[in-house]
Design an enzyme around this catalytic site. Structure first.
Site, mmCIF file in Angstrom:
data_model
loop_
_atom_site.group_PDB
_atom_site.id
_atom_site.type_symbol
_atom_site.label_atom_id
_atom_site.label_comp_id
_atom_site.label_asym_id
_atom_site.label_seq_id
_atom_site.Cartn_x
_atom_site.Cartn_y
_atom_site.Cartn_z
ATOM 1 N N ARG A 83 -50.934 64.419 23.575
ATOM 2 C CA ARG A 83 -50.021 63.842 24.576
ATOM 3 C C ARG A 83 -49.555 62.415 24.252
ATOM 4 N NH1 ARG A 83 -50.605 63.128 29.283
ATOM 5 N NH2 ARG A 83 -48.623 64.021 29.920
ATOM 6 N N PRO A 138 -48.475 75.072 40.203
ATOM 7 C CA PRO A 138 -49.006 73.812 39.687
ATOM 8 C C PRO A 138 -49.953 74.026 38.511
ATOM 9 C CG PRO A 138 -50.254 74.491 41.609
ATOM 10 C CD PRO A 138 -49.200 75.549 41.396
ATOM 11 N N CYS A 159 -54.103 61.905 9.437
ATOM 12 C CA CYS A 159 -53.245 61.118 8.541
ATOM 13 C C CYS A 159 -51.804 61.068 9.038
ATOM 14 C CB CYS A 159 -53.325 61.702 7.131
ATOM 15 S SG CYS A 159 -55.003 61.620 6.534
HETATM 16 N N1 LLP Z 1 -43.761 76.270 36.061
HETATM 17 C C1 LLP Z 1 -42.952 76.212 34.983
HETATM 18 C C2 LLP Z 1 -41.818 77.099 34.896
HETATM 19 C C3 LLP Z 1 -43.226 75.280 33.959
HETATM 20 O O1 LLP Z 1 -42.413 75.198 32.921
HETATM 21 C C4 LLP Z 1 -44.349 74.415 34.059
HETATM 22 C C5 LLP Z 1 -44.661 73.458 33.011
HETATM 23 C C6 LLP Z 1 -45.159 74.538 35.201
HETATM 24 C C7 LLP Z 1 -44.833 75.462 36.179
HETATM 25 C C8 LLP Z 1 -46.369 73.669 35.400
HETATM 26 O O2 LLP Z 1 -46.028 72.328 35.482
HETATM 27 P P1 LLP Z 1 -47.099 71.236 35.953
HETATM 28 O O3 LLP Z 1 -47.474 71.564 37.374
HETATM 29 O O4 LLP Z 1 -48.271 71.323 35.066
HETATM 30 O O5 LLP Z 1 -46.389 69.968 35.828
HETATM 31 N N2 LLP Z 1 -47.177 69.468 27.776
HETATM 32 C C9 LLP Z 1 -46.584 68.598 28.771
HETATM 33 C C10 LLP Z 1 -46.236 69.330 30.035
HETATM 34 C C11 LLP Z 1 -45.326 70.516 29.814
HETATM 35 C C12 LLP Z 1 -44.996 71.254 31.073
HETATM 36 C C13 LLP Z 1 -44.285 72.524 30.785
HETATM 37 N N3 LLP Z 1 -43.982 73.321 31.936
HETATM 38 C C14 LLP Z 1 -47.528 67.432 29.028
HETATM 39 O O6 LLP Z 1 -48.573 67.358 28.386
HETATM 40 O O7 LLP Z 1 -47.235 66.545 29.829
#
Ligand code: LLP
Length: 431
Positions: free
Chosen positions: A326, A288, A358
């Site tokens: 975001r 997570p 900008c």
């Molecule tokens: N494991 C893998 C293989 C991943 O690709 C990711 C996130 C995670 C774990 C963690 O995911 P989380 O628990 O945070 O959802 N920049 C985007 C989110 C990109 C997520 C990329 N991978 C945003 O701001 O919403």
């Protein structure tokens, strides 16, 4: 839970007055609550207690070494995607032996470095990568620990840029081809099969997709356990958080009463998957990111101007899309609140809250009903702890914001605001 609440009309992070903090440190500034992060970590740990498990915090969500150190002290693992993230984890006191290395583009140098530090495993994203890892491991005369990332082809019902478990995504290896890849791996001289991994996407707000993916994986995982003696199943990250309190029931004080959320709760998440996972008799890894830190951070920004046009009101603030991308990138919602409530002037009105960059995409909210706001006011962009600072840039030659970690009464700078000299560090004029 999170530890941001109003006391006598002023927003506090734990016991720190954010109005005063903004004056002291200037804006834009990220502020994180250590208590919230630790609470999230410990509650997830608790929710998974019925299976042997390791929480590998996804470093990409927030990679400040001050934040990573909180997890290291809890003896957490880490999910990394680059040599840079491994470097940060080690600097923060984390253990390489608890790091899983994901990502579709690992370079030879990154693979070598990870092997030298003795990471827990590489998540394999392609046959070509597996062959490369075998080759690099041979040059070091070690066996590289691996888990194949399976693409379970389930719909996570999330934004298309952060959905990763569908067959059209670049991630993982198609379900049908996985056994073949394991067979090939088992014959490679410098590969040690350790586990299997999946990840279906991010900001998933229902338990259903997780349960569906686990169901789909169980027979395969059992088969891999039998054939190759795998030790663990990593179920990835992706647990969604509440960004828009009006979508959660009990809206007004949602952070005081998380049980009221209509969106994904820890109980719903764990309840949907732990009974299934228990049957495997394997160690479970989770990765997570957002769930750990998302609601533990805010971005403080100061109102520079109020600009009214014939059709719109713009609240122009001193943070921009370079600080928090975001909304521009995913049209994502962030709650925005004044740090000091109940100004005597004006009426609540709809406005666009925009930055100084900008680009027309440089906004934090559009047509948002806001309480009366004036030049000089400090606003808090909520739920900015994940994918905020880590995705920031120097676009428009804007200095990266400061980052502060609050714990109780203490507010410590964990990243200084960049200086003008930092902006051109490493640049030169050719002779
Ligand atoms: N494991 C893998 C293989 C991943 O690709 C990711 C996130 C995670 C774990 C963690 O995911 P989380 O628990 O945070 O959802 N920049 C985007 C989110 C990109 C997520 C990329 N991978 C945003 O701001 O919403």
């Amino acid at each position: 839970m999170h530890s941001f609440e109003y006391r006598n009309g002023t927003l506090f992070c734990e016991n720190v007055d954010l109005a005063q903090l903004a004056i002291k440190t200037g804006t834009p500034t990220y502020v994180y609550s250590a208590e919230t992060i630790l609470d999230h970590y410990r509650r997830l740990d608790q929710a998974l207690q019925e299976v042997p498990h390791l929480i590998c915090y996804a470093v990409k969500a927030n990679s400040n070494i001050g934040i990573l150190n909180l997890f290291a002290k809890e003896n957490a693992g880490f999910d990394i995607v680059s040599g840079g993230e491994l470097f940060r984890v080690l600097k923060a006191g984390g253990k390489a032996a608890q790091c899983t290395f994901a990502g579709v583009g690992k370079t030879e140098a990154e693979i070598r470095e990870a092997l030298e530090h003795g990471i827990l495993a590489f998540n394999i994203e392609s046959e070509a990568e597996l062959a490369r890892i075998n080759r690099v491991a041979a040059t070091l005369d070690v066996k590289a620990p691996i888990a194949v990332r399976v693409n379970p082809d389930v719909d996570a019902h999330t934004h298309k840029y952060i959905s990763t478990g569908k067959s059209e995504n670049k991630f993982g290896i198609a379900f049908e081809r996985v056994l073949g890849v394991y067979e090939a791996a088992s014959k490679m001289s410098h590969i040690a099969i350790r586990g299997v991994q999946m990840h279906i996407g991010s900001q998933i707000t229902k338990a259903g997709p997780f349960a569906e993916a686990v169901d789909k994986m169980l027979p395969l995982v059992n088969q891999l356990k039998e054939l190759y003696g795998i030790e663990y199943f990593s179920i990835g990250g992706g647990m969604g958080i509440v960004y828009d309190p009006s979508l959660a029931s009990g809206a007004a004080g949602w952070w005081e009463n998380e049980a009221d959320e209509s969106l994904l709760t820890l109980e719903a998440y764990a309840g949907a998957i732990v009974p299934k996972l228990k049957t495997l008799g394997l160690k479970i890894l989770v990765e997570p990111g957002r769930f750990m830190v998302g609601n533990a951070g805010v971005l403080l920004t100061q109102v520079q101007y109020i600009k009214k046009t014939e059709t719109k009101k713009f609240v122009i603030v001193d943070a921009g899309m370079n600080d928090l991308i975001r909304p521009a990138l995913y049209q994502s919602f962030h709650e925005i609140v004044p740090v000091t409530k109940n100004h005597p002037y004006g009426e609540a009105e709809k406005a666009d809250i925009v930055g100084p960059v900008c680009e027309s995409g440089d906004f934090f909210a559009q047509d948002r009903e806001l309480p009366p706001i004036a030049e000089g006011d400090i606003l808090a962009v909520m739920s900015a702890g994940a994918y905020g600072a880590t995705m920031s840039s120097n676009y428009n030659s804007r200095r990266l914001p400061a980052e502060i970690l609050v714990h109780g009464e203490r507010a410590e700078v964990i990243r200084k605001r960049q200086t003008l000299d930092d902006l051109i560090d490493g640049e030169s004029i050719p002779q």
